[in-house]
Design a protein around this motif. Structure first.
Motif, short mmCIF file in Angstrom:
data_model
loop_
_atom_site.label_atom_id
_atom_site.label_comp_id
_atom_site.label_asym_id
_atom_site.label_seq_id
_atom_site.Cartn_x
_atom_site.Cartn_y
_atom_site.Cartn_z
N PHE A 18 0.85 -1.19 0.00
CA PHE A 18 0.00 0.00 0.00
C PHE A 18 0.89 1.24 0.00
O PHE A 18 2.05 1.21 0.41
N GLY A 19 0.31 2.34 -0.45
CA GLY A 19 1.02 3.60 -0.47
C GLY A 19 0.52 4.52 0.61
O GLY A 19 0.42 4.15 1.79
N LYS A 20 0.14 5.73 0.20
CA LYS A 20 -0.27 6.76 1.15
C LYS A 20 -1.57 6.42 1.85
O LYS A 20 -1.76 6.76 3.02
N ASP A 21 -2.48 5.76 1.14
CA ASP A 21 -3.77 5.43 1.75
C ASP A 21 -4.14 4.00 1.41
O ASP A 21 -3.36 3.26 0.82
N SER A 22 -5.37 3.65 1.78
CA SER A 22 -5.81 2.26 1.62
C SER A 22 -6.64 2.04 0.37
O SER A 22 -7.28 0.98 0.23
N ALA B 130 -5.60 1.85 -2.83
CA ALA B 130 -4.96 1.18 -3.96
C ALA B 130 -3.79 0.33 -3.47
O ALA B 130 -3.20 0.58 -2.41
N VAL B 131 -3.49 -0.70 -4.26
CA VAL B 131 -2.35 -1.57 -4.00
C VAL B 131 -1.36 -1.39 -5.15
O VAL B 131 -1.75 -1.32 -6.32
N TYR B 132 -0.08 -1.31 -4.81
CA TYR B 132 0.98 -1.22 -5.80
C TYR B 132 1.60 -2.60 -5.97
O TYR B 132 1.98 -3.24 -4.97
N VAL B 133 1.71 -3.06 -7.21
CA VAL B 133 2.31 -4.36 -7.48
C VAL B 133 3.50 -4.19 -8.43
O VAL B 133 3.56 -3.23 -9.20
N SER B 134 4.41 -5.13 -8.35
CA SER B 134 5.56 -5.15 -9.26
C SER B 134 5.25 -6.13 -10.39
O SER B 134 4.77 -7.24 -10.15
N ARG B 135 5.54 -5.69 -11.61
CA ARG B 135 5.34 -6.56 -12.77
C ARG B 135 6.60 -6.55 -13.63
O ARG B 135 7.10 -5.49 -13.97
N THR B 136 7.05 -7.73 -13.96
CA THR B 136 8.25 -7.87 -14.78
C THR B 136 7.86 -8.31 -16.17
O THR B 136 7.11 -9.28 -16.34
N LYS B 137 8.37 -7.60 -17.14
CA LYS B 137 8.09 -7.90 -18.54
C LYS B 137 9.39 -8.23 -19.24
O LYS B 137 10.34 -7.45 -19.20
N TYR B 138 9.42 -9.39 -19.86
CA TYR B 138 10.61 -9.79 -20.59
C TYR B 138 10.55 -9.22 -22.00
O TYR B 138 9.58 -9.42 -22.73
N THR B 139 11.60 -8.49 -22.36
CA THR B 139 11.65 -7.84 -23.66
C THR B 139 12.64 -8.52 -24.58
O THR B 139 12.88 -8.08 -25.68
N GLY B 140 13.24 -9.61 -24.14
CA GLY B 140 14.22 -10.35 -24.92
C GLY B 140 14.66 -11.54 -24.13
O GLY B 140 14.08 -11.86 -23.08
N ILE C 249 7.51 2.06 -1.45
CA ILE C 249 6.95 3.41 -1.45
C ILE C 249 6.90 3.93 -0.03
O ILE C 249 6.53 3.21 0.90
N SER C 250 7.26 5.19 0.16
CA SER C 250 7.18 5.79 1.49
C SER C 250 5.73 5.95 1.91
O SER C 250 4.83 6.08 1.06
N PRO C 251 5.44 5.93 3.22
CA PRO C 251 4.06 6.07 3.68
C PRO C 251 3.37 7.34 3.22
O PRO C 251 2.14 7.37 3.08
N ASP C 252 4.14 8.42 2.95
CA ASP C 252 3.51 9.64 2.45
C ASP C 252 3.43 9.68 0.93
O ASP C 252 2.93 10.65 0.34
N GLY C 253 3.93 8.64 0.28
CA GLY C 253 3.84 8.54 -1.17
C GLY C 253 4.78 9.44 -1.94
O GLY C 253 4.70 9.50 -3.17
N GLN C 254 5.72 10.11 -1.26
CA GLN C 254 6.58 11.08 -1.92
C GLN C 254 7.93 10.51 -2.36
O GLN C 254 8.64 11.14 -3.13
N TRP C 255 8.26 9.33 -1.88
CA TRP C 255 9.59 8.77 -2.12
C TRP C 255 9.49 7.32 -2.55
O TRP C 255 8.52 6.62 -2.22
N LEU C 256 10.51 6.88 -3.26
CA LEU C 256 10.59 5.48 -3.65
C LEU C 256 11.99 4.96 -3.36
O LEU C 256 12.98 5.47 -3.86
N ALA C 257 12.04 3.95 -2.50
CA ALA C 257 13.29 3.22 -2.30
C ALA C 257 13.27 2.01 -3.22
O ALA C 257 12.22 1.40 -3.44
N PHE C 258 14.41 1.66 -3.78
CA PHE C 258 14.44 0.51 -4.68
C PHE C 258 15.78 -0.20 -4.59
O PHE C 258 16.80 0.40 -4.21
N GLY C 259 15.76 -1.48 -4.89
CA GLY C 259 16.97 -2.28 -4.90
C GLY C 259 17.36 -2.62 -6.31
O GLY C 259 16.52 -3.05 -7.11
N GLU C 260 18.60 -2.39 -6.64
CA GLU C 260 19.10 -2.68 -7.98
C GLU C 260 20.45 -3.35 -7.87
O GLU C 260 21.38 -2.79 -7.29
#
Length: 801
Positions: A511-515, A517-527, A559-570
């Protein structure tokens, strides 16, 4: 300059001045890194002597006048008179140098060296002086350099690695004075090799070898009696490519003769690699010398399928390496004369770094902490370890089990926004799993899934009323049953309503800032190995989805609880960046320049998550917890210090020590043939006495007494070898984050659920399941990973898997 041009310039300067703090995201004062010097490695230096008249896998070339040859040996390059004798070193350093080739005028030598930090093409004078780097690749590294007949260009194989194994290759051409190079062809895919370039004498064609076996994945069990590699020829005038040499036994290492009439190459005849000639006018192919060393057609051949060899200037003879020696071969008569060489030299080495390991310690440190999560207020941390959930008060508490049950494993924990509840999943090999919400105050546990299944990544909504999770399919290590209707679901946290399918596609919901919507990760293979991952917002009311971020290499989003930031692992590192609403997905990544980004870890990090006030990012590495303040990451965040600090590589150790399993009692294995590791000693009709977790005595049956009360095992007809540890095992350990319970009992055959007992006396195999073995009293040491070996330590049997 007109005023019309001055106005936008002024605006641009004004914007740059006002936004300077914002884009000073990475203005962290860094100490200048000490440049890595391949030839000055750290550690103790030792010098060893070399005195040899033979060598392994030596590439060789002949000077244009036919008087000298150049070859590589143990990472250095040597010249030698064509008649043989004492070899003269042209290079002598820690750097690895090989695959030397004379220039068309004989004045220079091209070679491959890692002196610059990675494998690149270098050039030096024929006497070894003035070495200089030609190519500057720092990721797609090069090998097998070859001169263009003009002497102005060099072609080489560029190595491309993908997401699996060792990758493929392309041929690139570089000007001798530098430049990024010109691509001459494209890799066939990411798994099948291509390399070993060679120019025709007139420079019109480039020859190369290519793995042309079917499919796009590397196969480990190829048939060399068929065709693995083919030789191709590309016309550099019109770009047309032709398969020039094909057929049974394959074809590798193309070497055209100086007069352009013949192509020498290597082909397999059953198990024997042979030198072949192809008449480039008639197309006739014939074996010229069937005494080469075995080529590498079945294996990965990054540096070539066979070492490079060369024609003599008159196109009548070939100089080639085989059987540890250098040979001057008449391919038309099939006769070869040894070119004797002698290398008397030294090498600087550094002793291998070794650490002492205690054998079977009484306790061990638990390093593998999974799904580490700090409560939103920061007062405690929860994680899964050894298959169960542990909670520890921060900063100085002791980890304690969250539950006391032993019927199932506990995975994927996550706190509610107020920190008073935890949602997690369970797993049992037979009953599969569930999603549960636990009230930390009362201990009340609510199972929110109505049916068993394989569930992962549960999260509670900010208002605490909804749980989202993934229902996944099994079938690899886990049972496929209860695996229908997969996807991302939502369900009431009090279990008063049935789960509802939100989307069939997606992973790691949050979840993000509120309840709403749900955010999901989707991986698309392009090759074949190219892929991208998007973070997609899925409203609960059925409104259209919206992709908010996308990345080529990111593996996790937070996603940060206030919806303003995104942490990610790469690529195992942790990053943070602002997350604006842009009406389209924002491209993020380590090298992004559209928005400020900051790396948070020093070595690595995973399980990214936020504090409740969106001001801190937490992540873990092994048994260490790390916390980063936003104000320490970006200079434009309120409260940021005048100079951003350098992040520490030391985190808070939050793991614990666990008592190691230890068998008890005395067991005697008697009657077997025993390899003792005492030199070449093998004892027929031997006896082993095992007390608790130690072998107490080994000897002949006649010499070793049986202790009173010992459990006897008749191993007559069996062979017992010392336990062998396989440090590079490709067995499956988990599926979608779930480690089957059975694997904790016997790692060695968890993928199959059975163990094979081999009786060499009658050459039979009998299959036992784990439960059957346990009922029979068999105990297989869980610390041993092994394949095809019979081990000490089985109670009653010699085990082979």
């Amino acid at each position: 300059m007109s005023k019309k041009r001055l106005i936008p310039l002024a605006v641009a300067l004004c914007f740059a001045a006002n936004s300077g703090d914002m884009y000073a995201a990475n203005d962290v004062k860094k100490e200048p890194a000490k440049k890595w010097d391949v030839n000055q490695p750290p550690g103790e230096k030792q010098v060893v002597n070399i005195d040899t008249r033979s060598g392994t896998w030596m590439s060789v070339d002949v000077s244009p006048d036919g008087k000298q040859i150049v070859f590589d040996l143990l990472g250095d390059i040597y010249t030698l008179p064509i008649s043989g004798g004492e070899a003269k070193p042209l290079t002598h350093s820690v750097a690895w140098e090989m695959q030397a080739r004379f220039s068309p005028d004989g004045k220079q030598i091209a070679f491959m060296s890692d002196a610059g930090g990675g494998d690149n093409v270098w050039v030096m004078n024929a006497d070894g002086s003035n070495p200089r780097q030609v190519s500057k690749e720092d990721f797609r590294l090069l090998n097998n350099p070859v001169w263009h007949p003009s002497g102005q260009y060099l072609a080489a194989r560029k190595h491309y690695s993908g997401t699996r194994s060792l990758g493929s290759g392309e041929i690139w051409m570089y000007h001798t004075q530098g430049g990024a190079g010109i691509q001459l062809n494209e890799k066939p895919n990411w798994q099948k090799d291509l390399g070993e370039p060679a120019f025709s004498p007139d420079g019109r064609y480039v020859y190369y070898s290519q793995d042309t076996t079917g499919g796009t994945s590397f196969e480990y069990n190829k048939d060399s009696n068929g065709q693995i590699y083919q030789i191709f020829r590309k016309d550099l005038q019109d770009g047309k490519v032709k398969a020039l040499v094909s057929g049974a036994g394959g074809a590798v290492r193309p070497v055209p003769s100086p007069d352009g009439k013949y192509l020498a190459f290597v082909r397999r005849i059953r198990n024997q690699s042979a030198l072949f000639l192809k008449d480039l006018q008639t197309g006739e192919e014939r074996a010229a010398w069937p005494e080469l060393e075995r080529d590498m057609q079945e294996a990965w051949a990054i540096h070539g399928v066979y070492p490079s060899f060369a024609w003599m200037p008159g196109s009548k003879e070939i100089v080639v390496w085989a059987k540890g020696k250098l040979w001057r071969l008449d391919p038309f008569a099939g006769k070869a004369t040894e070119i004797a060489f002698h290398v008397k030299d030294t090498r600087e080495i550094t002793p291998a770094l070794r650490f002492a390991h205690e054998v079977a310690p009484e306790q061990f440190d638990v390093h593998q902490l999974r799904w580490v999560q700090v409560s939103p207020v920061g007062d405690k941390v929860i994680y899964s370890a050894l298959g169960h959930l542990y909670v520890r008060q921060l900063p100085d508490g002791q980890p304690k089990r969250l539950t006391s049950q032993s019927q199932h494993f506990e995975y994927f924990p996550s706190f509610s926004k107020d920190g008073k509840r935890v949602v997690y999943t369970t797993w049992n090999d037979e009953q599969t799993g569930s999603v549960r919400v636990l009230d930390l105050g009362t201990g009340k546990e609510t199972i929110v899934t109505k049916t068993p299944g394989k569930y992962t990544h549960p999260r509670l909504s900010p208002d605490g009323k909804t749980v989202t999770y993934v229902k996944a399919r099994g079938g690899y290590l886990t049972t496929p049953w209860n695996g229908l209707d997969t996807g991302v679901y939502t369900v009431a946290a009090d279990a008063q309503s049935a789960p509802k399918l939100l989307t069939e596609e997606g992973s790691a919901p949050q979840f993000g800032k509120d309840s709403s919507a749900v955010y999901v990760s989707r991986t698309k293979y392009t090759g074949e190995v190219d892929w991208s991952t998007s973070l997609v917002k899925v409203p609960l009311d059925g409104s259209p989805e919206q992709a908010v971020a996308k990345s080529e290499f990111a593996g996790e989003f937070a996603i940060s609880p206030d919806g303003q930031w995104l942490a990610f692992g790469e690529r195992f590192h942790a990053y943070v960046t602002p997350l604006p609403l842009a009406g389209k997905p924002v491209s993020i990544g380590q090298k992004m320049d559209a928005l400020p980004v900051r790396q948070l870890d020093v070595n690595a990090g995973q399980y990214l998550h936020w504090s409740g006030d969106s001001q801190k990012i937490h992540f873990a590495l092994g048994n260490q917890l790390f916390t980063r303040d936003l104000k320490d990451a970006f200079s434009f965040v309120p409260g940021a210090p005048a100079e951003l600090p350098k992040f520490s590589e030391d985190g808070l150790h939050i793991g614990f020590k666990q008592k190691a399993d230890k068998p008890s009692g005395v067991t005697v294995i008697s009657g077997a043939r025993i390899a003792t590791m005492k030199g070449d000693e093998v004892i027929d009709n031997g006896r082993i006495v095992i007390r608790d977790n130690r072998i107490e005595q080994i000897g002949r049956v006649a010499d070793v007494a049986v202790p009173a009360g010992a459990t006897m095992i008749d191993a007559s007809g069996k062979t017992i070898l010392p336990g062998i540890v396989d440090v590079h095992w490709h067995g499956g350990m988990g599926e979608g984050g779930i480690i089957p319970q059975q694997s904790w009992i016997d790692y060695a055959s968890l993928a199959f659920g059975v163990t094979t007992i081999h009786d060499p006396s009658n050459d039979t195999n009998e299959i036992f399941t784990h439960s059957e073995m346990q009922k029979a009293g068999a105990v297989v040491a869980p610390r041993i990973f092994s394949t095809g070996t019979i081990l000490y330590g089985a109670k009653g049997i010699s085990v082979q898997w």
